[in-house]
Design a protein around this motif. Structure first.
Motif, PDB file in Angstrom:
ATOM      1  N   ILE A  88       0.863  -1.176   0.000  1.00 17.31           N
ATOM      2  CA  ILE A  88       0.000   0.000   0.000  1.00 17.31           C
ATOM      3  C   ILE A  88       0.901   1.227   0.000  1.00 17.31           C
ATOM      4  N   LEU A  89       0.671   2.118  -0.955  1.00 16.81           N
ATOM      5  CA  LEU A  89       1.377   3.396  -1.005  1.00 16.81           C
ATOM      6  C   LEU A  89       0.327   4.487  -0.860  1.00 16.81           C
ATOM      7  N   THR A  90       0.504   5.334   0.136  1.00 17.20           N
ATOM      8  CA  THR A  90      -0.379   6.487   0.312  1.00 17.20           C
ATOM      9  C   THR A  90       0.414   7.743   0.032  1.00 17.20           C
ATOM     10  N   CYS A  91      -0.266   8.740  -0.522  1.00 15.82           N
ATOM     11  CA  CYS A  91       0.401   9.999  -0.817  1.00 15.82           C
ATOM     12  C   CYS A  91      -0.637  11.086  -1.046  1.00 15.82           C
ATOM     13  N   SER A  92      -0.155  12.311  -1.100  1.00 17.37           N
ATOM     14  CA  SER A  92      -0.972  13.447  -1.510  1.00 17.37           C
ATOM     15  C   SER A  92      -0.515  13.850  -2.899  1.00 17.37           C
ATOM     16  N   GLU A  93      -1.463  13.963  -3.814  1.00 16.59           N
ATOM     17  CA  GLU A  93      -1.190  14.446  -5.158  1.00 16.59           C
ATOM     18  C   GLU A  93      -1.482  15.938  -5.178  1.00 16.59           C
ATOM     19  N   ASN A  94      -0.471  16.727  -5.431  1.00 14.71           N
ATOM     20  CA  ASN A  94      -0.640  18.171  -5.613  1.00 14.71           C
ATOM     21  C   ASN A  94      -0.563  18.398  -7.108  1.00 14.71           C
ATOM     22  N   ILE A  95      -1.674  18.830  -7.697  1.00 18.13           N
ATOM     23  CA  ILE A  95      -1.850  18.773  -9.141  1.00 18.13           C
ATOM     24  C   ILE A  95      -1.723  20.161  -9.773  1.00 18.13           C
ATOM     25  N   ILE A  96      -0.950  20.199 -10.856  1.00 23.23           N
ATOM     26  CA  ILE A  96      -0.851  21.383 -11.707  1.00 23.23           C
ATOM     27  C   ILE A  96      -1.446  20.970 -13.044  1.00 23.23           C
ATOM     28  N   THR A  97      -2.376  21.750 -13.551  1.00 25.66           N
ATOM     29  CA  THR A  97      -3.041  21.392 -14.796  1.00 25.66           C
ATOM     30  C   THR A  97      -3.265  22.635 -15.639  1.00 25.66           C
ATOM     31  N   ALA A 105      -2.002  28.242 -20.168  1.00 25.06           N
ATOM     32  CA  ALA A 105      -2.194  28.835 -18.840  1.00 25.06           C
ATOM     33  C   ALA A 105      -2.320  27.720 -17.810  1.00 25.06           C
ATOM     34  N   LEU A 106      -1.358  27.657 -16.904  1.00 23.73           N
ATOM     35  CA  LEU A 106      -1.361  26.614 -15.889  1.00 23.73           C
ATOM     36  C   LEU A 106      -2.021  27.122 -14.617  1.00 23.73           C
ATOM     37  N   THR A 107      -2.620  26.193 -13.895  1.00 21.28           N
ATOM     38  CA  THR A 107      -3.270  26.533 -12.644  1.00 21.28           C
ATOM     39  C   THR A 107      -3.160  25.353 -11.688  1.00 21.28           C
ATOM     40  N   SER A 108      -3.349  25.630 -10.446  1.00 19.87           N
ATOM     41  CA  SER A 108      -3.383  24.565  -9.464  1.00 19.87           C
ATOM     42  C   SER A 108      -4.645  23.754  -9.691  1.00 19.87           C
ATOM     43  N   GLY A 109      -4.495  22.451  -9.743  1.00 22.86           N
ATOM     44  CA  GLY A 109      -5.640  21.580  -9.943  1.00 22.86           C
ATOM     45  C   GLY A 109      -6.155  21.018  -8.642  1.00 22.86           C
ATOM     46  N   GLY A 110      -5.615  21.487  -7.528  1.00 23.05           N
ATOM     47  CA  GLY A 110      -6.080  21.009  -6.239  1.00 23.05           C
ATOM     48  C   GLY A 110      -5.217  19.898  -5.689  1.00 23.05           C
ATOM     49  N   SER A 133      -9.125  10.650  -3.590  1.00 22.54           N
ATOM     50  CA  SER A 133     -10.202  11.406  -2.945  1.00 22.54           C
ATOM     51  C   SER A 133      -9.796  12.871  -2.872  1.00 22.54           C
ATOM     52  N   PRO A 134     -10.606  13.768  -3.439  1.00 26.77           N
ATOM     53  CA  PRO A 134     -10.235  15.188  -3.427  1.00 26.77           C
ATOM     54  C   PRO A 134     -10.222  15.748  -2.010  1.00 26.77           C
ATOM     55  N   VAL A 135      -9.330  16.691  -1.805  1.00 26.03           N
ATOM     56  CA  VAL A 135      -9.240  17.389  -0.522  1.00 26.03           C
ATOM     57  C   VAL A 135      -9.719  18.813  -0.749  1.00 26.03           C
ATOM     58  N   LEU A 136     -10.710  19.220   0.020  1.00 29.37           N
ATOM     59  CA  LEU A 136     -11.206  20.581  -0.091  1.00 29.37           C
ATOM     60  C   LEU A 136     -10.220  21.524   0.576  1.00 29.37           C
ATOM     61  N   ASN A 137      -9.937  22.651  -0.081  1.00 29.52           N
ATOM     62  CA  ASN A 137      -9.069  23.634   0.556  1.00 29.52           C
ATOM     63  C   ASN A 137      -9.904  24.502   1.491  1.00 29.52           C
ATOM     64  N   HIS A 138      -9.259  25.308   2.292  1.00 36.05           N
ATOM     65  CA  HIS A 138      -9.966  26.124   3.291  1.00 36.05           C
ATOM     66  C   HIS A 138     -10.917  27.133   2.647  1.00 36.05           C
ATOM     67  N   GLU A 139     -10.560  27.671   1.471  1.00 37.60           N
ATOM     68  CA  GLU A 139     -11.451  28.600   0.791  1.00 37.60           C
ATOM     69  C   GLU A 139     -12.748  27.915   0.401  1.00 37.60           C
ATOM     70  N   GLN A 140     -12.667  26.655  -0.076  1.00 35.88           N
ATOM     71  CA  GLN A 140     -13.862  25.916  -0.414  1.00 35.88           C
ATOM     72  C   GLN A 140     -14.686  25.637   0.846  1.00 35.88           C
ATOM     73  N   ASP A 141     -14.024  25.289   1.952  1.00 33.14           N
ATOM     74  CA  ASP A 141     -14.729  25.044   3.206  1.00 33.14           C
ATOM     75  C   ASP A 141     -15.512  26.282   3.622  1.00 33.14           C
ATOM     76  N   ASP A 142     -14.878  27.467   3.514  1.00 41.02           N
ATOM     77  CA  ASP A 142     -15.536  28.713   3.937  1.00 41.02           C
ATOM     78  C   ASP A 142     -16.747  29.024   3.052  1.00 41.02           C
ATOM     79  N   GLU A 143     -16.623  28.759   1.722  1.00 40.16           N
ATOM     80  CA  GLU A 143     -17.719  29.040   0.814  1.00 40.16           C
ATOM     81  C   GLU A 143     -18.889  28.081   1.031  1.00 40.16           C
ATOM     82  N   ASP A 144     -18.576  26.812   1.333  1.00 38.25           N
ATOM     83  CA  ASP A 144     -19.614  25.794   1.480  1.00 38.25           C
ATOM     84  C   ASP A 144     -20.279  25.848   2.845  1.00 38.25           C
TER      85      ASP A 144
END
Length: 145
Positions: A88-97, A105-110, A133-144
């Protein structure tokens, strides 16, 4: 758990992301378990239902690759655990897309928290399960909330 096995699992995991980044379906196919394990292959893309079976999983990757102009992963918090012939390999994917309007034009993909399971085969370690599994950032938490 030997260091050689940990290194081998990390190598296959890196090849999985390299195949995705280069949109190389043949290369992606080499990462996934085949033969007697083909029907046991499982994939859960963020926001998708569970996909089962090697053919179904590889078709999903073909669809994603065909609709992704650019993607790059920066993996963090990677940990490997091995028990017998399973890893089992666990990790966080920090995505640029690339944003949809312009491939230049590149942007953070979350961020996605991922579990990748591997099985030892006669051909070496092969991916058996990918679950993102996507991780919500704090800005998304505040909006939701």
């Amino acid at each position: 758990m030997t260091q050689a096995d940990v290194s081998a699992v990390e190598t296959v995991n890196a090849e999985f992301y390299a195949a995705f980044e280069s949109a190389d379906l043949d290369r992606m196919g080499l990462v996934w378990a085949d033969g007697g394990h083909a029907e046991d292959v499982v994939c859960v893309h963020p926001g998708w239902p569970l996909l089962r079976g090697r053919g179904t999983v590889l078709r999903s990757w073909a669809l994603i690759m065909a609709n992704t102009p650019y993607i790059q992963f920066v993996l963090t918090d990677t940990q490997v655990r091995i028990s017998g012939d399973q890893a089992i390999l666990t990790c966080s994917e920090n995505i640029i897309t690339a944003v949809e309007e312009s491939a230049n034009a590149l942007t953070s993909g979350g961020s996605v928290v991922t579990t990748n399971a591997f099985i030892r085969t006669d051909e070496g370690w092969r991916m058996w399960l990918h679950h993102g599994s996507p991780v919500l950032n704090h800005e998304q938490d505040d909006e939701d909330g």
